[in-house]
Design an enzyme around this catalytic site. Sequence first.
Site, mmCIF file in Angstrom:
data_model
loop_
_atom_site.group_PDB
_atom_site.id
_atom_site.type_symbol
_atom_site.label_atom_id
_atom_site.label_comp_id
_atom_site.label_asym_id
_atom_site.label_seq_id
_atom_site.Cartn_x
_atom_site.Cartn_y
_atom_site.Cartn_z
ATOM 1 N N LEU A 216 0.848 -1.202 0.000
ATOM 2 C CA LEU A 216 0.000 0.000 0.000
ATOM 3 C C LEU A 216 0.877 1.243 0.000
ATOM 4 O O LEU A 216 0.589 2.223 -0.708
ATOM 5 C CB LEU A 216 -0.955 -0.016 1.189
ATOM 6 C CG LEU A 216 -2.040 1.073 1.274
ATOM 7 C CD1 LEU A 216 -1.542 2.374 1.831
ATOM 8 C CD2 LEU A 216 -2.697 1.313 -0.091
ATOM 9 N N TYR B 221 11.281 -9.910 2.905
ATOM 10 C CA TYR B 221 11.222 -11.200 3.607
ATOM 11 C C TYR B 221 11.055 -10.971 5.104
ATOM 12 O O TYR B 221 11.876 -10.298 5.735
ATOM 13 C CB TYR B 221 12.496 -12.001 3.337
ATOM 14 C CG TYR B 221 12.620 -13.271 4.156
ATOM 15 C CD1 TYR B 221 11.614 -14.231 4.145
ATOM 16 C CD2 TYR B 221 13.759 -13.511 4.930
ATOM 17 C CE1 TYR B 221 11.737 -15.392 4.892
ATOM 18 C CE2 TYR B 221 13.892 -14.670 5.661
ATOM 19 C CZ TYR B 221 12.872 -15.605 5.649
ATOM 20 O OH TYR B 221 12.993 -16.754 6.392
ATOM 21 N N ARG C 199 20.223 -1.248 -0.626
ATOM 22 C CA ARG C 199 21.182 -1.462 0.458
ATOM 23 C C ARG C 199 21.061 -0.376 1.522
ATOM 24 O O ARG C 199 22.054 0.137 2.032
ATOM 25 C CB ARG C 199 22.601 -1.517 -0.099
ATOM 26 C CG ARG C 199 22.787 -2.605 -1.171
ATOM 27 C CD ARG C 199 24.239 -2.809 -1.531
ATOM 28 N NE ARG C 199 24.826 -1.613 -2.154
ATOM 29 C CZ ARG C 199 26.115 -1.509 -2.465
ATOM 30 N NH1 ARG C 199 26.942 -2.504 -2.205
ATOM 31 N NH2 ARG C 199 26.563 -0.404 -3.045
ATOM 32 N N GLY C 200 19.814 -0.031 1.868
ATOM 33 C CA GLY C 200 19.588 0.951 2.921
ATOM 34 C C GLY C 200 20.141 2.307 2.558
ATOM 35 O O GLY C 200 19.854 2.864 1.493
ATOM 36 N N ASP D 128 9.848 0.641 0.554
ATOM 37 C CA ASP D 128 8.613 0.695 -0.237
ATOM 38 C C ASP D 128 8.574 1.952 -1.095
ATOM 39 O O ASP D 128 8.174 1.919 -2.261
ATOM 40 C CB ASP D 128 7.390 0.676 0.681
ATOM 41 C CG ASP D 128 7.446 -0.428 1.714
ATOM 42 O OD1 ASP D 128 8.032 -1.490 1.429
ATOM 43 O OD2 ASP D 128 6.900 -0.231 2.821
#
Length: 309
Positions: A32, A169, A229-230, A264
């Site tokens: 969402l 995950y 990778r953040g 996201d």
Amino acid sequence: MTQKKIAIIGECMIELSEKGENIKRGFGGDTLNTAVYLARQSDKQLRVDYVTALGTDSFSDQMIAAWQQENVETALVQRLDNKMPGLYFIETDDHGERTFWYWRNDAAARFWLDSAQADAICQQLAHYDYLYLSGISLAILPATSREKLMTLLSACRQNGGKVIFDNNYRPRLWADKASAQQAYAEMLRHTDMAFLTLDDEDLLWGEQPLDAVIARTRAAGVQEIAIKRGADSCLVAVGDEPLREVAAIKLAKEKVIDTTAAGDSFSAGYLAVRLAGGSAEDAAARGHLTASTVIQYRGAIIPLSAMSK
């Protein structure tokens, strides 16, 4: 130009987040979040549909209304009697890192492929230009529903559509790691574009060299891979082209308030550019920009006024 359609499949939950002693209520869920941030950055050439199931309760009513205000289409959202959305609580530490607590075992979204309307919805989705889902979209489904989902993905691709997968995950949603690995391996065989958070890849498959991660994903038939990778640079592999690195936007530590929805929103920014015909490098740069904006505010969905232009 003909409008293209992307359907984003998953779950939205009631979100509770803490700020000192105060609790704020909102709505969120990985797919969402991506749907909202993609809709905010797309023009009328791309229609964004959200596909899930909700209840007939007031919380579900509020979700539908909020999504419609964000220009996310809701015609394919089912309303199930005797079910409600799941709920999650976000605890955030002094560095902006968060811990999630979930109540979702009987959430309506788990049953979207089991309803009387499911077959008709799948027939529509099979003709979409793009279908997007995440590892959480897979994890919440019973095994029989995942089989139905794979059939849908195959049908969409046979009709010329493309499937986009974000690996998100979450071990606690799976019975065991072997079950998750089997489901992910099958999912990647139906995937055209994959967003891989490297930490999640290491958690699921064991830490491996980056070349091995890319080779495993390409071997499944995935044509475009974006590795997240953040706070570090992301890596993009398109077809057989050389791997490309795109630098992240560095923020001062005090500006990082809440990293919820960072990945996201990166995916949303990437897709906003890529599905409009932009290059993978430009798409990754937009992904970094979107994520760096989102993490400066609390909650999964930040105010529209806070979005970078």
